[in-house]
Design an enzyme around this catalytic site. Structure first.
Site, PDB file in Angstrom:
ATOM      1  N   GLU A 255     -16.380  64.428 123.620  1.00 26.31           N
ATOM      2  CA  GLU A 255     -17.184  64.034 122.461  1.00 26.31           C
ATOM      3  C   GLU A 255     -17.580  62.581 122.693  1.00 26.31           C
ATOM      4  O   GLU A 255     -16.725  61.692 122.637  1.00 26.31           O
ATOM      5  CB  GLU A 255     -16.364  64.146 121.168  1.00 26.31           C
ATOM      6  CG  GLU A 255     -15.870  65.541 120.842  1.00 26.31           C
ATOM      7  CD  GLU A 255     -16.977  66.502 120.479  1.00 26.31           C
ATOM      8  OE1 GLU A 255     -18.101  66.045 120.197  1.00 26.31           O
ATOM      9  OE2 GLU A 255     -16.721  67.713 120.503  1.00 26.31           O
ATOM     10  N   CYS A 294     -19.391  58.149 114.988  1.00 22.14           N
ATOM     11  CA  CYS A 294     -20.188  58.734 116.074  1.00 22.14           C
ATOM     12  C   CYS A 294     -21.362  59.525 115.513  1.00 22.14           C
ATOM     13  O   CYS A 294     -22.370  59.723 116.179  1.00 22.14           O
ATOM     14  CB  CYS A 294     -19.308  59.641 116.907  1.00 22.14           C
ATOM     15  SG  CYS A 294     -18.438  60.858 115.911  1.00 22.14           S
TER      16      CYS A 294
END
Ligand code: NAP
Length: 525
Positions: A255, A294
């Site tokens: 990720e 994020c």
């Protein structure tokens, strides 16, 4: 004070003076961490042999019950986690809640849905596949929990949620976990592990924590292990190309960072519900956790004729926002995590300014409330505007991991889709529009490059779960630059920790094996 690591079933302090963890508001040293001198190879082997074996003796349902107990322990220690989060990350109460309550919610969610898998030891996929004319030979696919360890290398921005969103599916699958939190905010993860260990919930070796750089971690991973990484695209490249990871084909989930987009539909008029919803969401995404998410909105694509109005509406909200020491009750946004991140944000903003105008903020000598700029790590919320997005480079490429976003003007659907795709793979895009045709075209145009697309129209209104909010029932991850990983999505998350294989043999043997198994279709229900 030096924080201990928990490895091989023991608390051990690292050697040397260690690395200090700093209060980003006062600049004071809080605690120290070190992973020096730890026998990481032995720690991973202990987790595999002791923790893994003990977890695999339990059924899915029994492991789901362990998650319930973990969630209860974490919820009981919430106040202490908020305290550590404030000290070590300068979080407001909402910021800490997003991380800590999100961690508890996700753990509880997996505890609840994991019970659906009940008594099985592995998963059965599909039905018997006939392989002979007489039906005396057939095939059956299974998914077996991996007999390795799950190694988590995490980012600094979610020390609580980042640990739990990975640990819950791994433990439910029967795989022991070793977490290496990012150094700057390792304290909170370390404390959560300490509380779980103290409560005696898990078998010894099922959870370990290594605080500090532990750069030899990947030298010791093996074939059955799973590495789950969250962090920058640059570090991600090092992880996936690590020689030992490549040699042993270790499963890796990444990720990474992402230039996410929010899109305003071309039909949306000023001062309507949809217009206001977009403005509210952009401000929220810029300021929650000081933009260190994020999933945060980095680009806001608006019809060219609305660039000015959207800019004014966002600036007006940013203008009344109090930024400073979160111990002051009026403050709504705190600092970024440390001086290094502050410097990285300033550097990123300088590059964006080369091709954008500044509509709000951007002052490198910004004065926060109740904090000394020389000691603290604040970044002023900054809104930029780009009128020529098709020729822009940095706008689609530079992730300022802080309270910053750029308005980008678009002219028509093709222009919009082309520019959103310049992000080269993102975690999330949100579309604010009441035009079903436009929404469909945008999803068809960008869906393959985004892990999640959120649509907000007037029927949804304020009921949406948030552009940046990751729901455990839905997929988290994204292609390309976002890392290509997949997390959460309910029980599908368990797939990362299972290994698929087919058994070919007599149907009665396969039927007996199937009796030990839970139907894998439950993962998709
Ligand atoms: P980072 O600098 O890439 O560090 C991430 C983790 O990798 C840390 O634990 C770090 O340890 C470790 N690490 C660094 N170099 C390593 C190496 N050579 N070998 C093994 N481990 C290594 O990222 P960050 O600054 O903590 O986090 C911010 C970034 O994460 C942002 O770009 C953000 O977009 C991204 N992020 C993505 C997601 C997502 O779900 N997609 C979620 C959150 C954040 P040390 O701290 O000890 O150096």
């Amino acid at each position: 004070m030096s924080l201990a690591n928990y490895v091989s079933g023991e608390w051990r302090k690292g050697a040397g003076s260690g690395e200090p963890l700093i209060d980003p508001v006062t600049g004071d040293e809080l605690v120290r961490i070190s992973s020096q001198g730890l026998d990481v190879e032995m720690a991973l082997e202990f987790a595999r042999s002791q923790g893994g074996q003990a977890l695999r003796k339990l059924t899915y349902r029994e492991r789901a019950d362990l998650l319930t107990k973990i969630a209860d322990v974490l919820a009981a220690n919430r106040d202490e986690y908020f305290r550590i989060s404030l000290l070590n990350a300068g979080t407001t109460e909402s910021d800490a809640s997003f991380d800590v309550d999100g961690a508890v919610f996700t753990t509880k969610y997996y505890a609840k849905i994991g019970r659906a898998l009940a008594e099985g030891k592995m998963l059965k996929e599909g039905t018997l596949i006939p392989l002979s004319k007489t039906n005396s030979f057939a095939g059956q696919h299974f998914l077996l929990p991996a007999k390795g360890v799950a190694v988590f290398i995490n980012a600094f921005n979610f020390p609580a949620w980042g640990f739990c969103e990975k640990a819950a599916p791994a433990l439910l699958a029967g795989v022991p976990v070793v977490v290496k939190p990012a150094s700057p905010t390792a304290w909170l993860t370390q404390r959560m592990v300490e509380d779980i260990v103290k409560a005696g919930i898990l078998p010894v070796g099922a959870v370990s924590v290594i605080c500090g750089s532990a750069r030899d971690l990947l030298d010791h991973v093996r074939e059955g292990d799973t590495v789950s990484f969250t962090g920058s695209a640059e570090t991600a490249m090092r992880i996936r190309s690590h020689p030992n990871v490549l040699r042993r084909s270790v499963r890796v989930n990444i990720e990474a960072d992402s230039i996410n987009s929010a899109i305003l539909g071309p039909e949306v008029a000023l001062a309507t519900d949809i217009f206001d919803l977009l403005v509210k969401e952009v401000v929220r995404e810029m300021t929650l956790k000081a933009g260190q998410k994020c999933t945060a909105i980095r680009r806001v694509l608006v019809p060219r004729q609305h660039l000015q109005a959207v800019g004014e509406a966002i600036c007006s909200q940013l203008g009344s926002l109090k930024v400073g020491n979160p111990r002051n009750p009026e403050v709504k946004m705190g600092p970024v995590v440390n001086k290094a991140q502050q410097a990285s944000c300033v550097e990123g903003l300088r590059r964006l300014k080369e091709e954008c105008s500044v509509l709000f903020g951007g002052d490198e000598r910004f004065q926060p409330i109740d904090a000394d700029p020389a000691k603290s790590a604040f970044v002023q919320p900054t809104l930029l505007a780009c009128k020529n997005g098709r020729n822009a480079k940095f706008v689609h490429d530079v992730e300022v991991f802080g309270p910053a976003a750029t308005l980008v003007a678009y002219d028509g659907q093709d222009d919009l889709i082309a520019m959103v795709r310049c992000g080269l793979g993102s975690l999330v895009a949100s579309v604010f529009s009441n035009d079903p045709g436009f929404i469909q075209n945008v999803i068809l145009g960008i869906g393959d490059m985004h892990g999640r697309t959120m649509v907000v129209d007037s029927t949804v209104g304020s009921q949406h779960t948030g552009h940046g909010n990751v729901m455990p029932s839905c997929l988290h991850g994204g292609p390309g630059r976002a890392g290509g990983g997949e997390e959460l999505a309910g029980l599908r998350a368990l797939l990362l920790y299972h290994r698929r294989f087919v058994v070919q043999g007599p149907p009665n043997c396969l039927t007996e094996l199937a009796r030990l198994s839970v139907d894998a279709s439950l993962l998709y229900s």
